[in-house]
Design an enzyme around this catalytic site. Structure first.
Site: not given
Length: 283
Positions: A119, A140, A152, A190
């Site tokens: 992540s 991800h 992602e 993130n």
């Protein structure tokens, strides 16, 4: 290249979810973990998810059984010797991931793609321990994997276009939406989400408002489905801390410094929902 056989490493919440969506899409899946009890816990979670779908009429009992039959247990990384892609979903730790990728590089067939569900960690750094950096990529997935549509897809410095295109096509076959992202700490999801959560923790730490008030402001005022402190508990406070440390170290900006209260909770073992206590207490 054509992807038919998939290995998923890690039968935890993320790994079992990835295995489920791959099996639902018709791929043959090998789900690997270190102990049989971990695999059984993961396959139990998959079975529970599928049973819920059956109850709600979204699939039949026969379809559920066919999906489960496409998932095979593995307790040995040597089982990667005949797959087309490996998706690693182990703990979010660079040393652990590099160790796994070194071994996979020796075991997996020459054509196989090595993907990581990290992540926040640099894909290029993970790829550097292999002799096939052109075939290493980030995938991800979002949590919970069976529900969330986004993946992602992160290119490392050396990732080939053909590898990206194969992974993008596979992602669409999983009924997910692929988004191409460059290899920067935290990627997009993130890099935006965790500083917001960290700021919410600072807001609590500085006594601006109670945890319930902070969560209500974001739910009712910003239309978020859950408040940032509840979300932090769901993600795991140790994971939140690790990602903030990765952002702080990788980008070198003080705005990414983890809140001292977050550090204190993690040191106390208050990791959120998985440990029974974080910002909230869970039965």
């Amino acid at each position: 290249m054509s992807i038919k056989k998939v290995m998923v490493i890690g039968a935890g919440q993320m790994g079992s979810g990835i295995a489920q969506v791959c099996a639902q899409a018709g791929f043959d899946v090998t789900l690997n973990d270190m102990k049989q009890e971990f695999f059984e816990r993961g396959i139990g979670a998959i079975s529970k998810n599928l049973s819920r779908d059956v109850e709600k009429g979204r699939r039949t009992e026969e379809e559920k059984r066919a999906i489960l039959d496409r998932i095979t247990m593995s307790l040995d990384l040597q089982d990667a010797s005949n797959v087309d892609i490996v998706i690693e979903a182990a703990v979010e730790n660079m040393e652990v991931k590099q160790s796994i990728f070194k071994r996979l590089d020796e075991i997996a067939p020459a054509h196989a793609i090595l993907a990581t569900n990290t992540s926040s960690l640099p894909i290029t750094e993970i790829a550097a321990v292999t002799k096939r950096p052109a075939q290493v990529i980030g995938m991800h997935f979002m949590n919970p994997v069976p529900v969330m549509k986004l993946v992602e897809i992160i290119r490392g410095l050396a990732t080939e276009d053909e590898v990206y295109e194969s992974v993008e096509a596979m992602t669409r076959k999983l009924d997910k939406t692929p988004v191409e992202v460059n290899d920067f700490p935290g990627f997009v999801a993130n890099r935006i989400l965790l500083p917001m959560i960290n700021e919410a923790i600072y807001t609590l730490y500085e006594g601006v408002a109670t945890k319930e008030a902070i969560d209500d402001v974001m739910k009712l005022g910003m239309n978020h489905p859950m408040g940032p402190l509840t979300l932090a508990d769901f993600i795991g406070l140790d994971t939140c801390l690790y990602i903030m440390e990765t952002l702080h170290e990788g980008l070198g900006d003080s705005k990414y410094r983890p809140c001292p209260l977050l550090r204190k909770y993690v040191a106390a073992g208050w990791l959120g929902k998985k440990s029974g206590r974080g910002f909230y207490v869970y039965e």
